[in-house]
Structure formats: structure tokens, C-alpha cells
Design an enzyme around this catalytic site. Sequence first.
Site, short mmCIF file in Angstrom:
data_model
loop_
_atom_site.label_atom_id
_atom_site.label_comp_id
_atom_site.label_asym_id
_atom_site.label_seq_id
_atom_site.Cartn_x
_atom_site.Cartn_y
_atom_site.Cartn_z
N LYS A 84 13.74 -77.35 -29.44
CA LYS A 84 12.82 -78.05 -30.32
C LYS A 84 13.13 -79.55 -30.28
O LYS A 84 14.28 -79.97 -30.52
CB LYS A 84 13.03 -77.51 -31.74
C1 E4P Z 1 9.14 -74.79 -38.20
O1 E4P Z 1 9.19 -74.93 -37.02
C2 E4P Z 1 9.15 -75.92 -39.14
O2 E4P Z 1 10.35 -76.62 -39.04
C3 E4P Z 1 8.92 -75.39 -40.52
O3 E4P Z 1 7.81 -74.52 -40.49
C4 E4P Z 1 8.76 -76.46 -41.58
O4 E4P Z 1 8.39 -75.81 -42.78
P1 E4P Z 1 8.48 -76.52 -44.21
O5 E4P Z 1 7.46 -77.61 -44.25
O6 E4P Z 1 8.20 -75.42 -45.18
O7 E4P Z 1 9.87 -77.05 -44.32
#
Ligand code: E4P
Length: 217
Positions: A84
Site C-alpha cells: 500500500k
Molecule cells: C483501507 O484501506 C483504509 O485504510 C480504511 O478503509 C480507512 O478507513 P477509515 O476511514 O474508517 O479509517
Amino acid sequence: MRFFLDTAALAEIEEAAALGILDGVTTNPSLMAKVGVVDFDAHYKAIASLTSGPVSAEVISTQYADIVTEARHLARLAPNIVVKIPFIPDGVKALKTLKEEGIPTNCTLIFSPLQALIAAKAGATYVSPFLGRLDDIGHQGMELIRQIRQIFDNYGFETYILAASLRHPLHVLECALEGADVGTMPFSVLKQLFHHPLTDKGLAQFLADYEKLHARS
Ligand code: E4P
């Protein structure tokens, strides 16, 4: 639509995998901190052993050379690791290098359709638009999914749309209707998808009628 679990909690991943509908896992440093992870590498390996699907592991580096070095390291931890990378100029540059090296990537922190277009042009395997965080500030998160879908279809990009920051079942439904390739959600949301009061009521009635019949015979 593929379902990913947005968590670093091993018990949740195990439980979701046992349901037979888990296609992968996404994590981020905040989710790792939430479960008190100290040894990130060991934890990524543990997650990757619980699913055969892609597991997103996020880099901490923000400079191109460091991002690439860290990404290579993460990719070596398990065959199903997807690295990522945050949507920043150095990250975009790294996406292209990692694509050339055959390392799958998930470009995260996408809040505009043009950011998604740039990430796709750079060769990201996945882009992660954050719906819930846009909704939080009064924007239409779902509009972002619609626009990215249209842009990717217009130009035939193979980059997958990984709808992230999903907060409730309606987000999942709308993402499915708009053609998101993947939805990543907390375990609480995945569990909510199973429930409907009429299912519970109907089953209770069927079982009660069966019991009545057998009580008589
Ligand atoms: C996933 O890849 C993201 O980091 C995550 O969905 C962020 O979610 P949040 O906005 O609830 O922290």
C-alpha cells in the site's frame, strides 16, 4: 464484488475466512496500532497465512527510494502481500517502478477522481478511494466511486477500484451498484450484511412450526 476485511485483528480475519466469503484483507498503520502490533513484519505474515487473498501492507516511508526499498521488503514477506502506497508524488513514482518489478500495489488515500486516474496511469494494481472520510466532511463519497468507474471504463484501465473507509451496509450496496471491484470493510459491517429482521422472523416461524408438528406426533 470482492469483499476485503479492513482490520489487523487476527481473530476477526479467522472468523470471516471461516464464513467462506473473504477475498482479502487491508490494513493501515492505524489499524495495526489499534490491535497493539509491535512486530509489523510478523503480523503481516500471520495475516497473510489466514487468507489466500491479497493482504495490503502499508509503507511508512515517504521518499521515493525508501518507499521502493520498503515495498520490496514487504512484498517478500508473503506471496499474497500487496504493498500500500500513499498518493503523494514520490508514491506515484514508486508505483511505476514497482509495476515494472511485478510487485502489486494499492494506492491509498485517494480522495479525487484525478488522483485515481494518475495512480492508474502509474500502474497501480488497486486504488483505494476513501468514501466514509469524504462523507464525514460533507462531500458525496459515492460520487467519487462513480467518477472513477467511468474514467477507468472510458480508457480501459485494469486498475481495480477498492472502495475503502466503508462505514455501513448502504456504502457496500451502493459500491456494488456502481461497479466497485472490491469493498473493504470493518468486521462489524460485514456481519451486518447478513442480517435482515424478516430472515430471523421467518426462520423462527419455520422452526416453531416444525416443533409443533413433532410435538403432536
Ligand atoms: C483501507 O484501506 C483504509 O485504510 C480504511 O478503509 C480507512 O478507513 P477509515 O476511514 O474508517 O479509517
